[in-house]
Design an enzyme around this catalytic site. Structure first.
Site, PDB file in Angstrom:
ATOM      1  N   ASP B  11     -37.940 -41.221  -6.363  1.00 34.86           N
ATOM      2  CA  ASP B  11     -36.787 -40.381  -6.018  1.00 34.86           C
ATOM      3  C   ASP B  11     -37.255 -39.409  -4.949  1.00 34.86           C
ATOM      4  O   ASP B  11     -38.179 -38.618  -5.179  1.00 34.86           O
ATOM      5  CB  ASP B  11     -36.310 -39.589  -7.246  1.00 34.86           C
ATOM      6  CG  ASP B  11     -35.569 -40.484  -8.228  1.00 34.86           C
ATOM      7  OD1 ASP B  11     -35.052 -41.537  -7.806  1.00 34.86           O
ATOM      8  OD2 ASP B  11     -35.514 -40.128  -9.418  1.00 34.86           O
ATOM      9  N   ASP B 130     -25.221 -46.949 -13.553  1.00 33.59           N
ATOM     10  CA  ASP B 130     -25.687 -45.942 -14.513  1.00 33.59           C
ATOM     11  C   ASP B 130     -24.727 -45.888 -15.704  1.00 33.59           C
ATOM     12  O   ASP B 130     -23.871 -45.012 -15.775  1.00 33.59           O
ATOM     13  CB  ASP B 130     -25.731 -44.551 -13.838  1.00 33.59           C
ATOM     14  CG  ASP B 130     -26.672 -44.498 -12.648  1.00 33.59           C
ATOM     15  OD1 ASP B 130     -27.693 -45.221 -12.658  1.00 33.59           O
ATOM     16  OD2 ASP B 130     -26.395 -43.742 -11.693  1.00 33.59           O
TER      17      ASP B 130
END
Lengths: 207, 259
Positions: B11, B130
């Site tokens: 990330d 997600d």
């Protein structure tokens, strides 16, 4: 100089960057004169066989490739650039391809739902014989594959490496005189992939 | 035999790798290109980068970073975040990425999957999703609802229905990142991963919750995943990739051994 043939068959950035990483001069080109003048030719490809043959035709490169192959220039096909070296492919409703190596290209038809199509990932190559371009590469080394179709070679002597997937054993490395080609992506196969490019950059086309 | 892929996830914000829990409390872990190069040397099979602030800041993805990564590593990598159209996808691929991951964008504009697959090939287009566990089985037969924008927004989409729709649109693989498991390091959400993996014909990547090598083994055997994403367990130095591979090989999982 190495010519990386650009026939609109996908992204050649990674192939070029791999040669940069080993300090070998390579040029991405769709120009017949540059390909004819090159010491060695890399023929990559991502995409469909039908579209690839169409682009080669539009760029008038099929005969250029035929010339460099016939005169013995070291020639390296990758992925779709391997598949269209054979006589024909099942892809796109049946496609006549270059016919440099006897054989054809077929669609994976898995019997187990666990075998996904395309095959995506690292799979092992069992080498059937030595080849200068694979010098120093251990048997059963894994390489990075992305493909839905696989080559079937007519002539057993052309089979340099074999790989198993979806219930078939297919030719993942083919070699015939100055022609060598891989179904896997050499440029995405890490340090060992780079060593194959390095070997190719020194290969005289004999084997 | 096709091996199971181990995929470190980075990330990234401002070229630095960060790690938080459930997208919050991010701390800086290191330089993105340096960490990618280290994992490459350690034998990871693939990498994924999420430019986590690009969308929120309404700026395009950091193409210079993608180029720098492509020069440093010679294995496939995917890039997500900050992609809003076909032209952005083209730029990322030309910079040397193998795949583009779409998530919120695909929910808002499902047609981008079909357009991307047509323009660049299905193998280039990854759907990231997600899902969060929900009780309302009438609305969500799979028991999971898809969320977007870093878990902040619910979509009303059933996770399995969305996975199948994305497959029909031409996506090349699906990353199933469990909201409930993300950052917990208690293991992947196996039931969800398996449900998706058994109902699509494309590769499925387990994501969220990896804390130990045995969690990856579970994802491959019980979860039927083709690949598994890891982050915190290696970013902190608690485990190395060779160590994870050794444990998986000992557990009988097909894993890439030579690099």
């Amino acid at each position: 100089m190495i010519a990386i043939v650009d026939y609109k068959a996908g992204n050649l950035t990674s192939v070029k960057l791999a040669f940069d990483a080993i300090g070998v001069e390579a040029r991405v080109t769709d120009q017949a004169d540059e390909i004819l003048a090159a010491d060695r030719v890399v023929f990559p490809g991502v995409g469909a066989a039908g579209a690839s043959m169409h682009h080669l035709g539009e760029l008038k490169l099929a005969d250029v490739l035929r010339t460099v192959v016939a005169r013995g220039t070291p020639f390296l096909g990758i992925c779709v650039g391997m598949q269209i070296l054979f006589d024909r492919s099942e892809e796109d409703g049946g496609t006549q391809t270059l016919g440099f190596i006897p054989g054809d290209v077929r669609l994976f038809r898995p019997t187990s739902p666990a075998d996904k199509v395309p095959q995506i990932g690292w799979n092992a190559v069992r080498f059937q014989r030595t080849h200068p371009v694979f010098a120093g590469v251990e048997d059963e080394t894994e390489f990075y594959f992305v493909h839905s179709y696989y080559p079937v070679t007519t002539n057993p002597a052309d089979r340099v490496g074999l790989t198993d997937y979806a219930g078939v054993e297919f030719t993942s490395v083919v070699g015939r005189a100055n022609l060598v080609a891989t179904q896997f992506h050499i440029e995405k196969s890490g340090r060992i992939g780079l060593s194959i490019f390095r070997n190719f950059s020194r290969w005289d086309g004999q084997c | 035999m096709l091996t199971k892929r181990i995929i470190p996830c980075l990330d990234v914000r401002d070229k630095k790798v960060t790690k938080g829990v459930k997208f919050q409390n991010n701390v800086v872990l290191g330089d993105a290109v340096e960490m990618a190069a280290r994992y490459y040397e350690d034998g990871c099979d693939e990498l994924v980068f999420y430019d986590i602030t690009a969308s929120a800041e309404r700026r395009p993805i950091d193409i210079d970073m993608v180029r720098a990564v492509a020069r440093a590593i010679h294995i496939p990598f995917a890039v997500g975040g900050g992609i809003s159209n076909l032209a952005d996808m083209g730029r990322v691929l030309l910079a040397g990425a193998e795949k583009i991951s779409v998530n919120s964008l695909a929910v808002a504009h499902p047609g981008i999957i079909a357009d991307g697959a047509r323009a660049f090939g299905s193998q280039c287009i990854v759907l990231g999703m997600d899902p969060v566990k929900v009780d309302d089985r009438a609305r969500f037969p799979s028991g999971y609802e898809v969320t977007v924008r870093g878990f902040r927004e619910r979509t009303g989409l059933d996770a399995l229905a969305w996975a199948k729709q994305a497959e029909d649109l031409g996506v090349g693989e699906i990353v199933v990142n469990s909201v409930d498991a993300d950052g917990t390091r208690n293991g992947y959400e196996l039931a969800l991963t398996r449900l998706i993996a058994e109902n699509v014909r494309i590769p499925v990547v387990a994501s969220g919750g990896a804390g130990r090598p045995s969690h990856l083994a579970d994802a491959f055997t019980q979860g039927k995943a083709d690949a598994a994403i890891i982050a915190g367990m290696i970013h902190t130095g608690e485990y190395t990739i060779p160590q994870i591979k050794r444990e998986l090989i000992a557990a009988g999982i097909p894993i890439r051994k030579k690099w």
